[in-house]
Design an enzyme around this catalytic site. Structure first.
Site, short mmCIF file in Angstrom:
data_model
loop_
_atom_site.label_atom_id
_atom_site.label_comp_id
_atom_site.label_asym_id
_atom_site.label_seq_id
_atom_site.Cartn_x
_atom_site.Cartn_y
_atom_site.Cartn_z
N ASP B 111 0.93 -1.13 -0.02
CA ASP B 111 -0.05 0.03 -0.02
C ASP B 111 0.95 1.31 -0.11
O ASP B 111 2.08 0.98 0.05
CB ASP B 111 -0.85 0.09 1.14
CG ASP B 111 -0.29 0.14 2.68
OD1 ASP B 111 -0.96 0.18 3.60
OD2 ASP B 111 1.07 0.25 2.46
N SER B 112 0.14 2.43 0.06
CA SER B 112 1.08 3.46 -0.31
C SER B 112 2.15 3.98 0.93
O SER B 112 3.11 4.54 0.71
CB SER B 112 -0.09 4.83 -0.15
OG SER B 112 -0.75 4.89 0.64
#
Lengths: 89, 156
Positions: B111-112
């Site tokens: 994820d980011s």
């Protein structure tokens, strides 16, 4: 009659959400950069794991006010850490 | 007579192996010439020094290259190796699934926040900061390599 249909995919964020997301990511980056300055390696690892857990735990929050509160909290933590580091130098 | 002794000293300094760095020798020559009185002796010292400096300069052609305190030049292959190495060390990435073109979010399931950590690891590895706006666009090892090569002026 042609209606104007939004071409954005349904999962796209609104502008406010997008900005908040950018703020959170920038905050995470600043947090990691500040943690890197901690002198002790064990402390660094502990803080990094703590920051990671905190951010990941609240990853799924959707309420913008709650998110704003969390951002403020994180900012406070960050400032605390920065002042302690400055004092310890 | 003192000049003759000085000549012998300088010649004996010039004889040791070429692996000695020339800075070391010039320091020693400076020490030798400073102990001797000025005028004629220093003139002799200078000529002797320039003579074996020429020798060392000629012999330095056998040395392949001179690095004046800088890192070896980056190559595209070298950058890619280092990027893949850093990614393999990251605990959230499965090293078998990792390819040069694998997308962090779509292929590797990151994820980011993980992407922020990865980019920070790259900053540490290559020693320069990547601004936020450009960092969030780098979504695969290939893009990272291209970006670093772009910033560091590596063409091949």
């Amino acid at each position: 009659m042609n209606m104007v249909v939004s071409r954005l995919p349904p999962a796209a964020l609104s502008l406010k959400q997008f900005l908040q997301r950018q703020r959170v990511l920038g905050l995470y980056r600043n947090m990691l950069r500040t943690i890197k300055q901690v002198p002790d390696a064990a402390d660094q690892k502990y803080l990094r794991d703590w920051a990671r857990d905190e951010f990941k735990r609240n990853k799924t929050a959707t309420n913008p006010d709650a998110i704003r509160m969390m951002i403020t909290q994180a900012n406070n933590h960050l400032e605390e850490l920065q002042t302690s580091l400055a004092l310890a130098r | 007579m003192a000049a003759r002794v000085l000549m012998q000293c300088v010649r004996s300094l010039a004889r040791p192996s070429l692996r000695l760095c020339s800075a070391n020798l010039t320091v020693r020559a400076a020490a030798v010439s400073s102990t001797a009185p000025h005028r004629s002796l220093s003139f002799a010292g200078d000529s002797a020094r320039t003579r074996w400096l020429d020798q060392t300069r000629i012999s330095s052609l056998s040395v392949s290259c001179r690095q004046y305190g800088d890192l070896p030049p980056l190559t595209l292959g070298g950058i890619q190796e280092r990027v893949m190495y850093v990614l393999k060390l990251y605990d959230k990435i499965n090293p078998e699934k990792l390819q040069v073109s694998s997308h962090f979010m779509k292929d590797l399931g990151l994820d980011s926040l993980d992407q922020v950590e990865i980019i920070m690891a790259m900053e540490d590895e290559f020693g320069f900061e990547i601004p936020d706006a450009e960092a969030e666009k780098l979504m695969s090892p290939d893009e990272i390599v291209q970006y670093i090569a772009d910033k560091k002026d590596v063409y091949e």
